[in-house]
Design an enzyme around this catalytic site. Structure first.
Site, PDB file in Angstrom:
ATOM      1  CG  HIS A   1      20.861 -10.575  36.600  1.00 45.94           C
ATOM      2  ND1 HIS A   1      20.424 -11.858  36.380  1.00 45.94           N
ATOM      3  CD2 HIS A   1      20.345  -9.825  35.592  1.00 45.94           C
ATOM      4  CE1 HIS A   1      19.663 -11.886  35.294  1.00 45.94           C
ATOM      5  NE2 HIS A   1      19.603 -10.667  34.784  1.00 45.94           N
TER       6      HIS A   1
ATOM      7  CE  LYS B   1      10.157 -11.809  29.049  1.00 44.93           C
ATOM      8  NZ  LYS B   1      11.476 -11.409  29.529  1.00 44.93           N
TER       9      LYS B   1
ATOM     10  NE  ARG C   1      22.749  -8.770  28.560  1.00 39.70           N
ATOM     11  CZ  ARG C   1      21.700  -9.556  28.615  1.00 39.70           C
ATOM     12  NH1 ARG C   1      21.844 -10.812  28.963  1.00 39.70           N
ATOM     13  NH2 ARG C   1      20.508  -9.110  28.299  1.00 39.70           N
TER      14      ARG C   1
ATOM     15  CB  SER D   1      18.169 -15.606  32.753  1.00 40.62           C
ATOM     16  OG  SER D   1      18.465 -14.627  33.717  1.00 40.62           O
TER      17      SER D   1
END
Ligand code: ADP
Length: 174
Positions: free
Chosen positions: A24, A48, A97, A135
């Protein structure tokens, strides 16, 4: 105020940032060079189950970006395009990514453009050395007391250590 100068180019980099990683950070540093202002916006997503609270995530981001004067940290729980209007921003930054990231991101970008045609999404390719980094992976390593020093800013490493200090070491479990 942003609204007093409509010619300023303001971008929003939205995400969970639970917690912010060096992947990030690489996107933040590069995007900050391209815009007058970059707002890193933590999504307050109640569906979440985050490790860090929104306030903790914002504080970690603020500390990690303290040397970047045109980066602001904020959070939102509204529809992204609506939040962007309140901030006079019309560019969304997202990091890519892999091909699998791309499929989801394409869907999101198309939806946001459909909701507000003045909004553009700009994708930035990950630095290859962070292409595997997420993460989730960082949290998994930290949970088992592994070394995340090369993966996250120092303040995040310390915060992860504090979060998992009470957890038993994986290699000590029966
Ligand atoms: P979200 O839950 O919205 O995907 P994340 O915090 O996981 O939030 O990611 C925010 C943005 O950062 C996304 O665009 C994601 O693709 C990008 N990103 C995450 N990790 C990396 C990385 N290692 N390199 C480049 N971009 C990344």
């Amino acid at each position: 105020m942003d609204s007093l100068n409509p010619t300023r180019r303001i971008a929003v980099y939205p995400g969970s940032f639970d917690p912010v990683t060096l992947g990030h950070m690489d996107i933040i540093r590069r995007a900050a060079k391209q815009f007058d202002k970059l707002i890193v916006a933590v999504l307050n997503n109640t569906s979440k189950n985050p490790l860090f609270t929104v306030e903790e995530r914002k504080a970690l981001l603020a500390s990690a970006t303290a040397d970047l004067p045109n980066v602001e940290i904020d959070s939102f729980r509204d529809l992204l395009v609506r939040y962007m209007r309140t901030r006079n921003a019309n560019v969304i930054i997202r990091g890519i990514r892999s091909v699998s990231d791309f499929e989801y991101e394409l869907q999101m970008a198309s939806t946001n453009h459909q909701l507000d045609s003045s909004i553009e999404t700009i994708f930035m390719m990950t630095n290859p050395k962070y292409s595997y980094l997420s993460s989730s992976i960082v949290k998994e390593i930290a949970m088992f007391h592994g070394d995340v020093g090369e993966l996250v800013p120092p303040e995040v490493e310390a915060a992860l250590r504090a979060k998992f200090a009470a957890a038993p070491r994986a290699d000590k479990r029966s």
